[in-house]
Structure formats: C-alpha cells, structure tokens
Design a protein around this motif. Structure first.
Motif, mmCIF file in Angstrom:
data_model
loop_
_atom_site.group_PDB
_atom_site.id
_atom_site.type_symbol
_atom_site.label_atom_id
_atom_site.label_comp_id
_atom_site.label_asym_id
_atom_site.label_seq_id
_atom_site.Cartn_x
_atom_site.Cartn_y
_atom_site.Cartn_z
ATOM 1 N N VAL A 134 7.525 30.464 22.217
ATOM 2 C CA VAL A 134 8.185 30.409 20.906
ATOM 3 C C VAL A 134 7.262 31.021 19.849
ATOM 4 C CG1 VAL A 134 9.037 28.871 19.085
ATOM 5 C CG2 VAL A 134 9.589 28.409 21.482
ATOM 6 N N TRP A 135 7.841 31.824 18.967
ATOM 7 C CA TRP A 135 7.109 32.406 17.833
ATOM 8 C C TRP A 135 7.768 31.877 16.562
ATOM 9 C CZ3 TRP A 135 7.836 38.124 15.977
ATOM 10 C CH2 TRP A 135 7.025 38.359 14.870
ATOM 11 N N ILE A 136 6.972 31.216 15.728
ATOM 12 C CA ILE A 136 7.476 30.675 14.469
ATOM 13 C C ILE A 136 6.880 31.489 13.324
ATOM 14 C CG2 ILE A 136 7.585 28.644 12.975
ATOM 15 C CD1 ILE A 136 7.483 26.924 15.461
ATOM 16 N N GLY A 137 7.746 32.106 12.527
ATOM 17 C CA GLY A 137 7.319 32.996 11.452
ATOM 18 C C GLY A 137 6.674 32.273 10.287
ATOM 19 N N GLY A 138 5.957 33.039 9.479
ATOM 20 C CA GLY A 138 5.175 32.497 8.372
ATOM 21 C C GLY A 138 5.993 31.705 7.367
ATOM 22 N N ASN A 139 5.349 30.664 6.823
ATOM 23 C CA ASN A 139 5.941 29.818 5.789
ATOM 24 C C ASN A 139 7.171 29.053 6.260
ATOM 25 O OD1 ASN A 139 4.291 30.371 3.249
ATOM 26 N ND2 ASN A 139 4.849 32.450 3.877
ATOM 27 N N SER A 140 7.292 28.868 7.565
ATOM 28 C CA SER A 140 8.402 28.075 8.095
ATOM 29 C C SER A 140 8.031 26.593 8.136
ATOM 30 C CB SER A 140 8.779 28.535 9.511
ATOM 31 O OG SER A 140 9.329 29.837 9.483
ATOM 32 N N ILE A 141 9.047 25.753 8.015
ATOM 33 C CA ILE A 141 8.876 24.301 8.044
ATOM 34 C C ILE A 141 9.755 23.733 9.152
ATOM 35 C CG2 ILE A 141 9.207 22.145 6.774
ATOM 36 C CD1 ILE A 141 8.795 23.791 4.186
ATOM 37 N N ILE A 142 9.141 22.943 10.036
ATOM 38 C CA ILE A 142 9.867 22.271 11.104
ATOM 39 C C ILE A 142 9.949 20.794 10.741
ATOM 40 C CG2 ILE A 142 10.042 21.932 13.577
ATOM 41 C CD1 ILE A 142 9.830 24.902 12.647
ATOM 42 N N CYS A 143 11.149 20.272 10.582
ATOM 43 C CA CYS A 143 11.354 18.911 10.084
ATOM 44 C C CYS A 143 11.377 17.884 11.228
ATOM 45 C CB CYS A 143 12.662 18.854 9.290
ATOM 46 S SG CYS A 143 12.603 19.796 7.751
ATOM 47 N N PRO A 144 11.244 16.593 10.884
ATOM 48 C CA PRO A 144 11.197 15.543 11.907
ATOM 49 C C PRO A 144 12.411 15.562 12.838
ATOM 50 C CG PRO A 144 10.559 14.644 9.780
ATOM 51 C CD PRO A 144 11.053 16.038 9.524
ATOM 52 N N GLY A 145 12.130 15.311 14.122
ATOM 53 C CA GLY A 145 13.197 15.161 15.104
ATOM 54 C C GLY A 145 13.743 16.441 15.686
ATOM 55 N N VAL A 146 13.220 17.595 15.275
ATOM 56 C CA VAL A 146 13.762 18.880 15.701
ATOM 57 C C VAL A 146 13.263 19.253 17.095
ATOM 58 C CG1 VAL A 146 13.536 21.375 15.278
ATOM 59 C CG2 VAL A 146 14.231 19.855 13.434
ATOM 60 N N ARG A 147 14.130 19.906 17.873
ATOM 61 C CA ARG A 147 13.735 20.532 19.131
ATOM 62 C C ARG A 147 14.061 22.014 19.050
ATOM 63 N NH1 ARG A 147 15.513 22.925 23.506
ATOM 64 N NH2 ARG A 147 14.357 22.676 25.460
ATOM 65 N N ILE A 148 13.053 22.852 19.344
ATOM 66 C CA ILE A 148 13.235 24.306 19.374
ATOM 67 C C ILE A 148 13.131 24.748 20.825
ATOM 68 C CG2 ILE A 148 12.312 26.540 18.656
ATOM 69 C CD1 ILE A 148 11.282 25.157 16.116
ATOM 70 N N GLY A 149 14.137 25.472 21.308
ATOM 71 C CA GLY A 149 14.176 25.875 22.707
ATOM 72 C C GLY A 149 13.179 26.959 23.049
ATOM 73 N N SER A 150 13.003 27.205 24.348
ATOM 74 C CA SER A 150 12.059 28.204 24.836
ATOM 75 C C SER A 150 12.538 29.625 24.539
ATOM 76 C CB SER A 150 11.862 28.043 26.347
ATOM 77 O OG SER A 150 11.243 26.820 26.651
ATOM 78 N N ASN A 151 11.553 30.540 24.400
ATOM 79 C CA ASN A 151 11.807 31.985 24.230
ATOM 80 C C ASN A 151 12.554 32.306 22.942
ATOM 81 O OD1 ASN A 151 10.748 32.525 26.952
ATOM 82 N ND2 ASN A 151 12.617 31.486 27.623
ATOM 83 N N THR A 152 12.361 31.474 21.948
ATOM 84 C CA THR A 152 13.075 31.621 20.679
ATOM 85 C C THR A 152 12.129 32.082 19.578
ATOM 86 O OG1 THR A 152 14.982 30.185 21.066
ATOM 87 C CG2 THR A 152 14.060 30.140 18.854
ATOM 88 N N VAL A 153 12.670 32.811 18.614
ATOM 89 C CA VAL A 153 11.929 33.267 17.436
ATOM 90 C C VAL A 153 12.543 32.623 16.201
ATOM 91 C CG1 VAL A 153 11.323 35.252 15.997
ATOM 92 C CG2 VAL A 153 11.317 35.480 18.492
ATOM 93 N N ILE A 154 11.683 32.002 15.380
ATOM 94 C CA ILE A 154 12.110 31.442 14.102
ATOM 95 C C ILE A 154 11.618 32.373 13.003
ATOM 96 C CG2 ILE A 154 11.988 29.466 12.542
ATOM 97 C CD1 ILE A 154 13.416 28.841 15.167
ATOM 98 N N GLY A 155 12.545 32.923 12.223
ATOM 99 C CA GLY A 155 12.195 33.887 11.191
ATOM 100 C C GLY A 155 11.374 33.285 10.066
ATOM 101 N N ALA A 156 10.598 34.137 9.401
ATOM 102 C CA ALA A 156 9.721 33.705 8.316
ATOM 103 C C ALA A 156 10.507 32.991 7.220
ATOM 104 C CB ALA A 156 8.991 34.905 7.727
ATOM 105 N N GLY A 157 9.892 31.955 6.671
ATOM 106 C CA GLY A 157 10.487 31.236 5.554
ATOM 107 C C GLY A 157 11.595 30.281 5.923
ATOM 108 N N SER A 158 11.754 29.994 7.198
ATOM 109 C CA SER A 158 12.847 29.117 7.634
ATOM 110 C C SER A 158 12.515 27.646 7.399
ATOM 111 C CB SER A 158 13.146 29.327 9.120
ATOM 112 O OG SER A 158 13.620 30.630 9.362
ATOM 113 N N VAL A 159 13.562 26.861 7.175
ATOM 114 C CA VAL A 159 13.448 25.403 7.131
ATOM 115 C C VAL A 159 14.332 24.868 8.252
ATOM 116 C CG1 VAL A 159 13.771 23.309 5.777
ATOM 117 C CG2 VAL A 159 13.022 25.415 4.652
ATOM 118 N N VAL A 160 13.687 24.397 9.325
ATOM 119 C CA VAL A 160 14.412 24.010 10.534
ATOM 120 C C VAL A 160 14.702 22.516 10.465
ATOM 121 C CG1 VAL A 160 14.460 24.111 13.044
ATOM 122 C CG2 VAL A 160 13.131 25.799 11.763
#
Length: 210
Positions: A134-160
């Motif tokens: 998994v690649w998580i882009g800059g300035n991203s926030i991952i919030c409590p309880g979240v699951r991010i799957g394998s081989n996924t990209v989270i774009g910069a500035g995201s709030v997950v």
C-alpha cells in the motif's frame, strides 16, 4: 479494571498516570530518533527497530511521532517519510512493502462526540489495518477503525474515514474509490508515462529475484 486494561479492550478509558508511564519509552525513543544525525542511517534503523519491535527492514525518516510504538506492527520493507504521526492507542497493523509519504497521520485515538461526555476525560482507541503493498500519499489522514486493502494507492491529501478495498486508487475528503488498478498500469510510472527499456528490464529482473 485499570485504564490500561480498558484501553486494550477497546473500551473508553482515562489517560491516567499508569497510561502516561507506558508512553514514556516511546517518548524517549522518538526524542532520540528526531534529534539523531539524519545522515546516520544505521543508527536511525536501530532506533526504529527498538521503537517498533517486530520489524524487518523498516525505516522512518525523522521526525516521527507515536504514543507507544509497541502497538504498531509493520511488515517487511516498511518506509515512512518525514513527519509521520501514528497515534497507536489501539493496534496499527501494516503489511509488507508499505510506503507512507510525508505528513501521513494514522489515528486510532478518538473522543466522544457530545461535549459533556467528551469533557469527562474519557477517550478510546479503535484499531487500523493496512494491507500489503500500500502507498499512502502525502498529507493523508487515516481515521480510527479503517481498513485499507492490499495493493491500493491512497491519493495525497485524502481523509480516509471508511474501509477501502484491495487493488484500487482512492482519494479525496472523504476518501472514495476512483478506479481499479489493472494490468495496464504495470509499466506506467506516472500517469501515461512508461518506464524506459533499461529501467523496465531492471524492474523485471528485480521481480524474478524476489
């Protein structure tokens, strides 16, 4: 129950003196990490190993901040770039070959919504799970309880705020799936730009060695 027991069961708890005492080791180690000679990669790697415990090839570019360190479990080849913050009140599980860009924040910690309840001093921790590759882009926030799957990209500035599946590009606030990652993406390194032949052969050789 003690507040440490309550915290570890995912129940509301108070950050009392016993809780603060548990955080001391991480505060000492993060202070050491954040003031070390930034060119001494060997020492940085040793501090990261001591902070996270179970890790294989993990590297963090300081500064880095966390509450405990012992609640963070990373797979092989973990990399976090500058100014990463992980509030690991609850377990943070990160798979193999994951990359965090600068200013990524992973929060398991939270507080009640209603001000009267929030002012009681009770807080909580809900675990976060991130899959492999998994690649998580800059300035991203991952919030409590979240699951991010394998081989996924989270774009910069995201709030997950909700779970993200495997093999997708997702971005935004709140973060949403944009599209799947397909075989057509394999030779691309940026948008429609392809690897040159020399670099592509090296990519293929590295895959075979792995």
């Amino acid at each position: 129950m003690t507040n440490i027991e309550r915290r570890d069961l995912g129940l509301p708890y108070i950050s009392d003196n016993e809780v603060f005492e548990e955080q001391k080791k991480a505060r000492v180690l993060t202070q050491k990490l954040n003031t070390v000679d930034r060119s001494d990669f060997d020492v940085i790697g040793k501090i990261v190993k001591e902070l996270l415990g179970k890790s294989d090839g993990a590297f963090i570019n300081p500064p880095f901040y966390c509450d405990y360190g012992t609640h963070i479990e990373v797979g092989k080849n973990f990399f976090a770039n500058y100014n990463c913050t992980i509030l690991d009140v609850a377990k943070v599980t990160i798979g193999d070959n994951c990359q965090l860009a600068p200013n990524v924040a992973i929060y398991t910690a939270g507080h009640p919504t209603h001000p009267d309840t929030r002012n009681s001093g009770y807080e909580y921790g809900i675990s976060v799970t991130i899959g492999d590759n998994v690649w998580i882009g800059g300035n991203s926030i991952i919030c409590p309880g979240v699951r991010i799957g394998s081989n996924t990209v989270i774009g910069a500035g995201s709030v997950v705020t909700k779970d993200i599946p495997d093999w997708v590009i997702a971005a935004g606030n709140p973060c949403r799936v944009i599209r799947e990652i397909t075989e057509e993406d394999r030779r691309l390194y940026f948008r429609d730009k392809e690897f040159d032949d020399e670099a592509w052969q090296d990519v293929m050789d590295r895959e075979e060695r792995d």
